[in-house]
Scaffold this motif. Structure first.
Motif, mmCIF file in Angstrom:
data_model
loop_
_atom_site.group_PDB
_atom_site.id
_atom_site.type_symbol
_atom_site.label_atom_id
_atom_site.label_comp_id
_atom_site.label_asym_id
_atom_site.label_seq_id
_atom_site.Cartn_x
_atom_site.Cartn_y
_atom_site.Cartn_z
ATOM 1 N N UNK A 85 0.865 -1.178 0.000
ATOM 2 C CA UNK A 85 0.000 0.000 0.000
ATOM 3 C C UNK A 85 0.903 1.229 0.000
ATOM 4 N N UNK A 86 0.485 2.256 -0.726
ATOM 5 C CA UNK A 86 1.292 3.471 -0.823
ATOM 6 C C UNK A 86 0.361 4.684 -0.791
ATOM 7 N N UNK A 87 0.851 5.755 -0.201
ATOM 8 C CA UNK A 87 0.122 7.022 -0.182
ATOM 9 C C UNK A 87 0.319 7.679 -1.545
ATOM 10 N N UNK A 88 -0.766 7.952 -2.248
ATOM 11 C CA UNK A 88 -0.693 8.528 -3.593
ATOM 12 C C UNK A 88 0.058 9.852 -3.579
ATOM 13 N N UNK A 89 -0.149 10.663 -2.557
ATOM 14 C CA UNK A 89 0.490 11.977 -2.480
ATOM 15 C C UNK A 89 2.019 11.873 -2.499
ATOM 16 N N UNK A 90 2.568 10.827 -1.891
ATOM 17 C CA UNK A 90 4.028 10.638 -1.883
ATOM 18 C C UNK A 90 4.541 10.429 -3.301
ATOM 19 N N UNK A 91 3.844 9.625 -4.071
ATOM 20 C CA UNK A 91 4.234 9.375 -5.461
ATOM 21 C C UNK A 91 4.025 10.646 -6.290
ATOM 22 N N UNK A 92 2.923 11.347 -6.042
ATOM 23 C CA UNK A 92 2.636 12.580 -6.777
ATOM 24 C C UNK A 92 3.731 13.625 -6.549
ATOM 25 N N UNK A 137 0.357 -16.288 -12.488
ATOM 26 C CA UNK A 137 0.373 -15.039 -11.729
ATOM 27 C C UNK A 137 -0.995 -14.365 -11.790
ATOM 28 N N UNK A 138 -1.248 -13.490 -10.814
ATOM 29 C CA UNK A 138 -2.471 -12.693 -10.792
ATOM 30 C C UNK A 138 -2.176 -11.400 -10.048
ATOM 31 N N UNK A 139 -2.874 -10.318 -10.446
ATOM 32 C CA UNK A 139 -2.629 -9.013 -9.852
ATOM 33 C C UNK A 139 -3.927 -8.230 -9.743
ATOM 34 N N UNK A 140 -4.088 -7.525 -8.623
ATOM 35 C CA UNK A 140 -5.201 -6.607 -8.445
ATOM 36 C C UNK A 140 -4.654 -5.307 -7.868
ATOM 37 N N UNK A 141 -5.144 -4.178 -8.411
ATOM 38 C CA UNK A 141 -4.736 -2.854 -7.941
ATOM 39 C C UNK A 141 -6.002 -2.050 -7.662
ATOM 40 N N UNK A 142 -6.006 -1.320 -6.539
ATOM 41 C CA UNK A 142 -7.146 -0.464 -6.206
ATOM 42 C C UNK A 142 -6.632 0.870 -5.664
ATOM 43 N N UNK A 143 -7.461 1.911 -5.825
ATOM 44 C CA UNK A 143 -7.141 3.254 -5.334
ATOM 45 C C UNK A 143 -8.364 3.792 -4.607
ATOM 46 N N UNK A 144 -8.138 4.367 -3.415
ATOM 47 C CA UNK A 144 -9.251 4.989 -2.692
ATOM 48 C C UNK A 144 -8.684 5.774 -1.519
ATOM 49 N N UNK A 145 -9.323 6.882 -1.207
ATOM 50 C CA UNK A 145 -8.986 7.648 -0.017
ATOM 51 C C UNK A 145 -7.534 8.087 0.057
ATOM 52 N N UNK A 146 -6.922 8.347 -1.095
ATOM 53 C CA UNK A 146 -5.536 8.788 -1.095
ATOM 54 C C UNK A 146 -4.515 7.676 -1.027
ATOM 55 N N UNK A 147 -4.967 6.438 -1.132
ATOM 56 C CA UNK A 147 -4.071 5.285 -1.096
ATOM 57 C C UNK A 147 -4.197 4.473 -2.377
ATOM 58 N N UNK A 163 -2.490 8.449 -9.296
ATOM 59 C CA UNK A 163 -3.095 7.220 -8.756
ATOM 60 C C UNK A 163 -2.570 5.990 -9.499
ATOM 61 N N UNK A 164 -2.486 6.081 -10.806
ATOM 62 C CA UNK A 164 -1.966 4.961 -11.593
ATOM 63 C C UNK A 164 -0.505 4.714 -11.257
ATOM 64 N N UNK A 165 0.289 5.779 -11.177
ATOM 65 C CA UNK A 165 1.703 5.639 -10.839
ATOM 66 C C UNK A 165 1.875 4.977 -9.472
ATOM 67 N N UNK A 166 1.064 5.393 -8.510
ATOM 68 C CA UNK A 166 1.132 4.804 -7.170
ATOM 69 C C UNK A 166 0.703 3.340 -7.199
ATOM 70 N N UNK A 167 -0.334 3.040 -7.970
ATOM 71 C CA UNK A 167 -0.771 1.657 -8.102
ATOM 72 C C UNK A 167 0.308 0.777 -8.715
ATOM 73 N N UNK A 168 1.008 1.307 -9.704
ATOM 74 C CA UNK A 168 2.092 0.552 -10.337
ATOM 75 C C UNK A 168 3.249 0.335 -9.358
ATOM 76 N N UNK A 169 3.565 1.357 -8.556
ATOM 77 C CA UNK A 169 4.614 1.195 -7.541
ATOM 78 C C UNK A 169 4.209 0.079 -6.577
ATOM 79 N N UNK A 170 2.983 0.166 -6.068
ATOM 80 C CA UNK A 170 2.497 -0.847 -5.126
ATOM 81 C C UNK A 170 2.493 -2.230 -5.769
#
Length: 121
Positions: free
Chosen positions: A6-13, A96-106, A40-47
């Motif tokens: 999990x990553x804070x989107x603001x940190x990546x931004x 392999x399998x992957x799921x990415x979600x974004x909500x509430x700044x995370x 949000x996408x960049x943060x999701x990719x990092x996570x």
């Protein structure tokens, strides 16, 4: 094996604003970076890359680097990943399998990796 990050989107931004494309290319290929349309996408990719490395039991480091993991999206936008041949062989990856979600700044990602048992060739 399962990995999560999990990553804070603001940190990546903030990193994107400070370093621009150079920041994205630190952990993404040019093709992956072209898929990034928002922090949000960049943060999701990092996570996602962190989650994949954790599913392998290594984290990002000497055994598995950011560039050993390639992220993509299908026609519906669902994320997936492939691994370098060296990582596939070393960890005997079958599926392999992957799921990415974004909500509430995370942004959060969960990766699942199925490996062949150690006694299988």
């Amino acid at each position: 094996m399962i990995g999560v990050d999990i990553v804070v989107v603001e940190r990546i931004e903030r990193s994107m604003q400070k370093h621009g494309a150079k920041f994205l290319l630190r952990y993404l290929s040019e093709e992956e970076a072209a898929l990034v349309q928002s922090p949000q996408t960049a943060a999701g990719f990092w996570a996602a890359k962190e989650a994949v490395s954790k599913a392998l039991g290594t984290g990002i480091g000497e055994e598995v680097g950011f560039k050993d993991i390639t992220l993509s999206k299908d026609a519906r936008g669902a994320p997936s990943f492939t691994l370098s041949e060296a990582v596939v062989r070393k960890f005997r990856v079958r599926a392999t399998s992957l799921s990415i979600a974004h909500d509430g700044g995370f942004a959060i990602a969960v990766a699942a990796i199925e490996s062949a048992p150690a006694d299988e060739v």
